[in-house]
Design an enzyme around this catalytic site. Sequence first.
Site, PDB file in Angstrom:
ATOM      1  CD  GLU A 285      -3.175   0.299   0.306  1.00 42.82           C
ATOM      2  OE1 GLU A 285      -2.751   1.383  -0.119  1.00 42.82           O
ATOM      3  OE2 GLU A 285      -4.334  -0.111   0.088  1.00 42.82           O
TER       4      GLU A 285
ATOM      5  NE  ARG B  37      -5.733  -2.458   9.041  1.00 39.07           N
ATOM      6  CZ  ARG B  37      -5.724  -1.993   7.793  1.00 39.07           C
ATOM      7  NH1 ARG B  37      -5.299  -0.768   7.535  1.00 39.07           N
ATOM      8  NH2 ARG B  37      -6.176  -2.737   6.787  1.00 39.07           N
TER       9      ARG B  37
ATOM     10  CG  ASN C 213      -6.664   1.692   5.085  1.00 40.93           C
ATOM     11  OD1 ASN C 213      -5.840   0.782   5.047  1.00 40.93           O
ATOM     12  ND2 ASN C 213      -7.556   1.878   4.133  1.00 40.93           N
TER      13      ASN C 213
ATOM     14  CG  ASP D  23     -15.689  -5.259  12.830  1.00 38.94           C
ATOM     15  OD1 ASP D  23     -15.554  -4.094  12.382  1.00 38.94           O
ATOM     16  OD2 ASP D  23     -16.395  -5.513  13.835  1.00 38.94           O
TER      17      ASP D  23
ATOM     18  CG  ASN E 203      -8.677   2.724   0.972  1.00 38.07           C
ATOM     19  OD1 ASN E 203      -7.474   2.603   1.190  1.00 38.07           O
ATOM     20  ND2 ASN E 203      -9.518   1.711   1.077  1.00 38.07           N
TER      21      ASN E 203
ATOM     22  CG  ASP F 288      -7.508   0.118  -1.938  1.00 36.87           C
ATOM     23  OD1 ASP F 288      -7.192   1.008  -1.138  1.00 36.87           O
ATOM     24  OD2 ASP F 288      -7.188  -1.071  -1.766  1.00 36.87           O
TER      25      ASP F 288
HETATM   26 CA    CA Z   1      -5.978   1.117   0.690  1.00 38.25          CA
END
Ligand code: CA
Length: 300
Positions: free
Chosen positions: A24, A108, A110, A128, A156, A207
């Site tokens: 990523e 968390r 990202n 989750d 994202n 994403d």
């Molecule tokens: Ca991502």
Amino acid sequence: MRPPVTLPELVPDLVAAARAELGEGPVWDPATGQLVWVDILGRRVHRFRPEDGLDVVILDTPSDVGAVAPRRDGGLVLALADGFWLLDPDATTPRPHRPVGAGWPDVRFNDGKVDGGGRFWAGTMAYDQRPGAGSLYRLDPDGQVERMLDGVTISNGLAWTDDRRTLYYIDTPTRRVDAFDCDAASGAITGRRTVVQLSDDQAGSPDGMTIDAEGGLWVALWGGWAVHRYLPDGTLAAIIRMPVARPTSCAFGGADLGDLYITSARADLTADALVAQPAAGGLFRVRPGLAGRPSVPFAG
Ligand code: CA
């Protein structure tokens, strides 16, 4: 009758068979002429050196590493699972900087990126993936943390226009790219609207994302075997066909910023899927004929 539209289709090269769990966050570091990227679940920060194709792990992180960015005077800012950390220029381990009470340990950090003012933006998600548990935060150079959005599910892609007046943003399950008006001086965002809406028959979900010099948005489609270029009016303008199902993010790099680097994931793929896509988790590169914009280092 209108002739069928033929879109440019590009095929990337695998440049590092890194086998990342969740590759990523690629970011070109002009100070070193290298690409920095992360393996979120593998808890590693990588550097890729184009001149010899060497990809090395430069840092193991104490928790999942959502995103990193170079700092103005060297070192890195990191969005770890529990908040913002800093790696000092000559240090070998990062140090806690600003904890973020974002719901850790079941939430968390990202994806994240630095804006034109040197501020580091990073969002969160629940492990989750439960709806609305994430937020988008902004870390200012003076150490202040602002929550910019809440009710996010999987925070994202982030990208700003050259004039710093528009922020593009992806909350993956919405299947949209949204835009905000930005106040470049204060960093405030207002006026949310949708600029790209993926159709129901489009495979995959949006994403990570980057922007090119003409304002086109390159969006990695997780599960979609592709990276798409969209114009800000929502038009699909180019397709990169990936040999892996889960491209995750992309960033322009190279001396002329004409190389598009693409990260990918192998986590949770079945054994059969890994046979079908042995390059999953690798780092890819393609020259789409358009250049990117220079990344901005974190000013703190
Ligand atoms: Ca991502």
